[in-house]
Design a protein around this motif. Sequence first.
Motif, PDB file in Angstrom:
ATOM      1  N   UNK A 197      62.729  39.556  33.280  1.00 41.27           N
ATOM      2  CA  UNK A 197      63.450  40.442  34.197  1.00 41.27           C
ATOM      3  C   UNK A 197      62.756  40.289  35.563  1.00 41.27           C
ATOM      4  N   UNK A 198      63.274  40.079  36.773  1.00 44.16           N
ATOM      5  CA  UNK A 198      62.411  39.982  38.007  1.00 44.16           C
ATOM      6  C   UNK A 198      62.156  41.404  38.424  1.00 44.16           C
ATOM      7  N   UNK A 199      60.996  41.551  38.681  1.00 39.98           N
ATOM      8  CA  UNK A 199      60.420  42.920  39.255  1.00 39.98           C
ATOM      9  C   UNK A 199      59.491  42.568  40.424  1.00 39.98           C
ATOM     10  N   UNK A 200      59.585  43.269  41.668  1.00 37.85           N
ATOM     11  CA  UNK A 200      58.589  43.005  42.578  1.00 37.85           C
ATOM     12  C   UNK A 200      58.554  44.462  43.213  1.00 37.85           C
ATOM     13  N   UNK A 201      57.241  44.217  43.987  1.00 38.44           N
ATOM     14  CA  UNK A 201      56.870  45.855  44.741  1.00 38.44           C
ATOM     15  C   UNK A 201      57.183  45.358  46.133  1.00 38.44           C
ATOM     16  N   UNK A 202      58.005  46.461  46.717  1.00 38.90           N
ATOM     17  CA  UNK A 202      58.200  46.548  47.971  1.00 38.90           C
ATOM     18  C   UNK A 202      58.005  47.796  48.738  1.00 38.90           C
ATOM     19  N   UNK A 203      58.136  47.737  49.981  1.00 38.19           N
ATOM     20  CA  UNK A 203      57.995  48.986  50.837  1.00 38.19           C
ATOM     21  C   UNK A 203      59.195  49.686  51.344  1.00 38.19           C
ATOM     22  N   UNK A 204      59.108  51.015  51.324  1.00 39.35           N
ATOM     23  CA  UNK A 204      60.411  51.983  51.694  1.00 39.35           C
ATOM     24  C   UNK A 204      60.408  52.095  53.346  1.00 39.35           C
ATOM     25  N   UNK A 205      61.431  51.472  53.671  1.00 41.71           N
ATOM     26  CA  UNK A 205      61.414  51.504  55.308  1.00 41.71           C
ATOM     27  C   UNK A 205      62.443  52.862  55.719  1.00 41.71           C
ATOM     28  N   UNK A 216      69.833  65.858  47.613  1.00 43.30           N
ATOM     29  CA  UNK A 216      68.821  64.883  46.679  1.00 43.30           C
ATOM     30  C   UNK A 216      68.827  63.398  47.264  1.00 43.30           C
ATOM     31  N   UNK A 217      67.858  62.629  46.987  1.00 46.22           N
ATOM     32  CA  UNK A 217      67.546  61.257  47.457  1.00 46.22           C
ATOM     33  C   UNK A 217      68.664  60.525  46.684  1.00 46.22           C
ATOM     34  N   UNK A 218      69.179  59.839  47.664  1.00 47.98           N
ATOM     35  CA  UNK A 218      70.401  58.976  47.345  1.00 47.98           C
ATOM     36  C   UNK A 218      70.221  57.449  47.124  1.00 47.98           C
ATOM     37  N   UNK A 219      69.316  56.816  48.238  1.00 49.89           N
ATOM     38  CA  UNK A 219      68.977  55.483  48.241  1.00 49.89           C
ATOM     39  C   UNK A 219      67.751  55.247  49.094  1.00 49.89           C
ATOM     40  N   UNK A 220      67.073  54.300  49.101  1.00 52.71           N
ATOM     41  CA  UNK A 220      66.066  53.765  49.814  1.00 52.71           C
ATOM     42  C   UNK A 220      66.254  52.272  50.243  1.00 52.71           C
ATOM     43  N   UNK A 221      66.023  52.169  51.346  1.00 49.12           N
ATOM     44  CA  UNK A 221      65.940  50.824  52.169  1.00 49.12           C
ATOM     45  C   UNK A 221      64.717  50.054  52.234  1.00 49.12           C
ATOM     46  N   UNK A 222      64.767  48.912  51.558  1.00 51.56           N
ATOM     47  CA  UNK A 222      63.614  48.115  51.146  1.00 51.56           C
ATOM     48  C   UNK A 222      63.234  47.213  52.343  1.00 51.56           C
ATOM     49  N   UNK A 223      61.828  46.973  52.342  1.00 53.47           N
ATOM     50  CA  UNK A 223      61.356  45.650  53.196  1.00 53.47           C
ATOM     51  C   UNK A 223      60.207  45.336  52.630  1.00 53.47           C
ATOM     52  N   UNK A 224      59.820  43.763  53.034  1.00 48.09           N
ATOM     53  CA  UNK A 224      58.520  43.248  52.727  1.00 48.09           C
ATOM     54  C   UNK A 224      58.328  42.433  53.765  1.00 48.09           C
ATOM     55  N   UNK A 225      56.761  42.114  53.960  1.00 46.90           N
ATOM     56  CA  UNK A 225      56.234  41.164  54.713  1.00 46.90           C
ATOM     57  C   UNK A 225      56.420  39.825  54.462  1.00 46.90           C
ATOM     58  N   UNK A 226      56.662  38.973  55.542  1.00 48.91           N
ATOM     59  CA  UNK A 226      56.908  37.382  55.309  1.00 48.91           C
ATOM     60  C   UNK A 226      55.460  36.999  55.701  1.00 48.91           C
TER      61      UNK A 226
END
Length: 317
Positions: A197-205, A216-226
């Motif tokens: 399964x694909x798993x990666x580490x990302x940052x929450x913006x 309650x927390x409903x969703x997070x928006x994810x980013x990663x550096x290029x």
Amino acid sequence: MQPMLATAAPPPGRPPAGPGWAHEVKWDGVRALVTVHDGTWHVTARTGRDTTVAYPELAPLAAVPALAGGTVLDGEVVLLADGRPSFTALADRMHVRDARRAAALAAARPVALVVFDVLRHDGQDLTGAPFARRREVLDDVAPDLPGTVHVSPLYDDGAALWDATAQQGLEGVVSKRVASPYRPGVRSPDWVKAPHRHVRTALVAGWRPESTGTGRLGAVLLVAPDASGALRYLGRAGSGLGGPVGRDLDGRLRHAPAVRCAVADPVPAVDARGTVWVEPDVAVDVRYLTRTPSGRLRQPVVLGARTDADVDPWESR
């Protein structure tokens, strides 16, 4: 010292073949370097942070005579859920700083350490020795290890292990060149990871509360550096935010500095609506199905916050 890291298997994402490789299960846990010397023991995360207090189950290592001369073990702290290692199940453990809480959690759901390498033994640096030799040393001390510590088995046939781990619902396979040295802190092609399964580490913006009004927390928006360092948008993730994972992230994000970070890609209005933008300092592990042509994650599921891992770089696929 930082641990050696693996690179992703090239397409089609299977373990490499050939006599120069050894293969083992890819354990779904938290990486740990454990140092034992003269009756003391310390656990260090990938970032170098001391996490000894979080895992009291590993204290018996300090009493193993075979390790007393100065030993550094590399492995993975795992916790079983439904008979399989689960990173999500570790959510209550990896961030614990209070010894009494750690002891209570250990009594209820103990962790284990799966060891797959030894970097120092009897005060001797083994990082320059080939992997095959380091495993010989590890196998020599294996009979003396306490019940909470296990040596990860090695296999010659990577294809057979790939099929077996898929059938058993395990995370995947890690393959290592038997002649390779240990390169601390380096992501090396001498170690290759092939996850099912694909798993990666990302940052929450940014984050959004549930639309039902619960707060309650409903969703997070994810980013990663290029490669240039610019933050690229990976998408919005709402699955996996229930229970301890959601409570942990909610506490972290509500105290994060509120700032709209610069994202190189346009964020869809449907994702941005109602978002509280924060400094992208919180990292999370995310499991996903595939990537879109623009690099977005399909069907992302948040597994938990990470303080012991580097953020994976953004890639188009």
